[in-house]
Design an enzyme around this catalytic site. Structure first.
Site, mmCIF file in Angstrom:
data_model
loop_
_atom_site.group_PDB
_atom_site.id
_atom_site.type_symbol
_atom_site.label_atom_id
_atom_site.label_comp_id
_atom_site.label_asym_id
_atom_site.label_seq_id
_atom_site.Cartn_x
_atom_site.Cartn_y
_atom_site.Cartn_z
ATOM 1 N N LYS A 107 0.869 -1.109 0.124
ATOM 2 C CA LYS A 107 -0.086 -0.009 -0.077
ATOM 3 C C LYS A 107 0.708 1.172 0.092
ATOM 4 C CE LYS A 107 -4.251 0.881 0.076
ATOM 5 N NZ LYS A 107 -5.498 0.187 -0.545
HETATM 6 P P1 NAD Z 1 -13.382 7.136 -3.166
HETATM 7 O O1 NAD Z 1 -12.443 8.303 -2.776
HETATM 8 O O2 NAD Z 1 -13.794 7.356 -4.604
HETATM 9 O O3 NAD Z 1 -14.504 7.506 -2.219
HETATM 10 C C1 NAD Z 1 -14.372 7.476 -0.799
HETATM 11 C C2 NAD Z 1 -15.746 7.997 -0.219
HETATM 12 O O4 NAD Z 1 -15.482 7.949 1.310
HETATM 13 C C3 NAD Z 1 -16.211 9.372 -0.485
HETATM 14 O O5 NAD Z 1 -17.565 9.351 -0.929
HETATM 15 C C4 NAD Z 1 -15.879 10.202 0.670
HETATM 16 O O6 NAD Z 1 -16.372 11.413 0.847
HETATM 17 C C5 NAD Z 1 -16.163 9.250 1.664
HETATM 18 N N1 NAD Z 1 -15.341 9.557 2.857
HETATM 19 C C6 NAD Z 1 -13.916 9.706 2.948
HETATM 20 N N2 NAD Z 1 -13.720 10.161 4.367
HETATM 21 C C7 NAD Z 1 -14.997 9.897 5.111
HETATM 22 C C8 NAD Z 1 -15.148 10.078 6.282
HETATM 23 N N3 NAD Z 1 -14.415 10.564 7.390
HETATM 24 N N4 NAD Z 1 -16.758 9.586 6.804
HETATM 25 C C9 NAD Z 1 -17.582 9.293 5.724
HETATM 26 N N5 NAD Z 1 -17.151 9.224 4.560
HETATM 27 C C10 NAD Z 1 -15.922 9.583 4.010
HETATM 28 O O7 NAD Z 1 -12.752 5.934 -2.879
HETATM 29 P P2 NAD Z 1 -13.064 4.403 -3.090
HETATM 30 O O8 NAD Z 1 -12.247 3.862 -4.118
HETATM 31 O O9 NAD Z 1 -14.573 4.209 -3.420
HETATM 32 O O10 NAD Z 1 -12.799 3.611 -1.630
HETATM 33 C C11 NAD Z 1 -13.702 3.466 -0.430
HETATM 34 C C12 NAD Z 1 -13.271 2.266 0.284
HETATM 35 O O11 NAD Z 1 -13.241 1.065 -0.476
HETATM 36 C C13 NAD Z 1 -11.712 2.644 0.910
HETATM 37 O O12 NAD Z 1 -11.748 1.848 1.933
HETATM 38 C C14 NAD Z 1 -10.854 1.773 0.028
HETATM 39 O O13 NAD Z 1 -9.700 1.279 0.522
HETATM 40 C C15 NAD Z 1 -11.774 0.514 -0.494
HETATM 41 N N6 NAD Z 1 -11.495 -0.280 -1.510
HETATM 42 C C16 NAD Z 1 -11.516 0.673 -2.791
HETATM 43 C C17 NAD Z 1 -11.271 -0.376 -3.912
HETATM 44 C C18 NAD Z 1 -11.136 0.319 -5.289
HETATM 45 O O14 NAD Z 1 -11.206 -0.428 -6.277
HETATM 46 N N7 NAD Z 1 -11.426 1.667 -5.406
HETATM 47 C C19 NAD Z 1 -10.917 -1.706 -3.838
HETATM 48 C C20 NAD Z 1 -11.088 -2.301 -2.562
HETATM 49 C C21 NAD Z 1 -11.408 -1.496 -1.521
#
Ligand code: NAD
Length: 417
Positions: A107
């Site tokens: 990461k």
């Molecule tokens: P993103 O940046 O597209 O979206 C993140 C979302 O979380 C946004 O809506 C943001 O406003 C919200 N957020 C951030 N801080 C916050 C808080 N303190 N309280 C409430 N909401 C909050 O990110 P993403 O790619 O959608 O990732 C979301 C989660 O999924 C993360 O934990 C990431 O590690 C996990 N994830 C993502 C992927 C991927 O392919 N994008 C894969 C596996 C896991």
């Protein structure tokens, strides 16, 4: 909202310890897998638009590379730190092992709020960070991908920077790239699509119909937003959504088109029409059938776990449930589908993208989705079989499979020299 009320790394180690105890893992391998293999931190300068030089802190942690090159996203977030990156790197090792793709875990992160930077500043920051970590990454070494605060464009800049240093184009150095430079069809939606495949299998087992189910989602980014859309297409009712700005709830269901239009205009779901205002804390406790934490870590803790009303919690985010909360939810009969299984669709299609990049032979979206479904369903069946046979939570079963696969790979390879 306070984000780091818990130490994500300690929680990741606690979860590993549970599996290591059950597996009776040899002390040496246990100590090896409990900590990251490599950690890199840097403080680097970026010229801002106003001519000032700002110093940013970046990290790249490789937890393990026994089963293949390290793989894991890059996060841009103001509250990230080395322990969060360590935890997420460890989770990536287990996630790749659960779905049995040939990667270890890594990461990366930069401590920054990208919303406060111009596009030019983000590009310069990205290219400098990519240069700082360039000796650690590569198609055979460590392959970054997007995470919170980063996206396909940022992956394009990393790929371009790395390629400029090498003197030739190296598409397989990152995944989650735009399609026109070697990205994979279906990568953007992959995490949510994979999550929905797993949820479908779990709901079948739990006799819950997705059509008509009430769903609450925290996070409206790539994963949360896409999950909302896919589940709505399957007839689910989205009764609550929140992001960093706050949330809205409507027991009759939120009109996603209206919500998206508000989000596109304002950059947040907070204040959207067609629902009552709720805080993130209230959102998690709304009455619903399925709760999808799709934002950040440590959202379901010992403080709110006994007020969670969902029948199923499916972890789109990494590490949203603390170990204490896990126990409370399990005792209350809430089915928790763990992150390393639930959100593995993203890294799975990243793997497809990497394979396509190495072969320079590209698949259709239908092929990508079919292979994704096969891997996700298979992983769910394997984890569920262990969970049922050994009467343990899905998380423990997933960890057992993952830690065992990784330890066995070590044992087969042997310890060098
Ligand atoms: P993103 O940046 O597209 O979206 C993140 C979302 O979380 C946004 O809506 C943001 O406003 C919200 N957020 C951030 N801080 C916050 C808080 N303190 N309280 C409430 N909401 C909050 O990110 P993403 O790619 O959608 O990732 C979301 C989660 O999924 C993360 O934990 C990431 O590690 C996990 N994830 C993502 C992927 C991927 O392919 N994008 C894969 C596996 C896991």
């Amino acid at each position: 909202m306070t984000i780091h009320t818990e130490n994500a790394y300690h929680n990741a180690q606690k979860q590993f310890d549970i599996a290591a105890d059950i597996l009776n893992l040899d002390g040496g391998y246990r100590r090896l897998l409990r900590v990251p293999h490599r950690e890199f931190a840097c403080n680097f300068p970026v010229k801002m638009d106003d001519g000032q030089i700002r110093i940013f802190t970046g990290y790249r942690v490789q937890h393990n590379t026994t089963r293949g090159p390290a793989k894991g996203g890059i996060r841009y977030h103001p509250d990230t730190d080395i322990d969060e990156v360590r935890a997420l790197a460890m989770l990536m090792s287990w996630k790749c092992a659960v779905v049995n793709i040939p990667y270890g875990g890594a990461k990366g992160a930069v401590v920054v709020d990208p919303a406060l930077l111009s596009l030019g500043e983000i590009e310069r920051l990205t290219r400098r960070y990519a240069t700082e970590i360039s000796f650690l990454i590569g198609p055979d070494i460590d392959i970054p991908a997007p995470d919170i605060g980063t996206n396909a464009q940022i992956m394009a800049w990393i790929m371009d920077t790395y390629s400029m240093h090498r003197g030739h184009t190296v598409p397989a150095v990152v995944t989650g790239k735009p399609i026109n430079i070697g990205g994979s069809h279906g990568r953007n939606e992959a995490t949510a699509r994979g999550l929905v495949y797993i949820l479908r299998e779990a709901c079948e087992g739990a006799n819950i119909s997705i059509a008509g189910a009430r769903v609450v989602i925290q996070g409206f980014g790539n994963v949360g937003g896409t999950s909302a859309r896919l589940l709505e297409e399957m007839g689910a009712k989205i009764v609550g959504v929140a992001d960093r700005g706050g949330g809205i709830a409507n027991t009759k269901g939120i009109d996603l088109r209206q919500l998206q239009a508000h989000y596109d205009k304002t950059g947040t779901v907070a204040g959207a029409p067609g629902g009552d205002t709720v805080s993130n804390a209230e959102l998690l406790e709304l009455p619903c059938d399925i709760l999808i934490p799709a934002a950040i870590e440590n959202q379901i803790t010992a403080r709110n776990a006994d007020r969670i009303k969902a029948k199923i919690v499916i972890e789109a985010a990494n590490g949203p449930t603390t170990p204490d909360a896990d126990t409370i939810l399990h005792d209350r009969g809430v089915l928790v589908i763990p992150d390393i299984l639930a959100n593995a669709g993203g890294v799975t299609v990243s793997y497809f993208e990497w394979v396509q990049g190495l072969q320079e032979f590209f698949w259709t979206e239908r092929e990508v989705n079919a292979q994704l479904e096969r891997i996700m369903v298979n992983a769910f069946e394997q984890v569920n079989t262990v969970a049922q046979a050994r009467r343990m939570p899905l998380r423990t079963a997933a960890y057992l499979l993952a830690v065992d696969r990784t330890a066995q790979a070590y044992i087969t390879r042997g310890i060098y020299p």
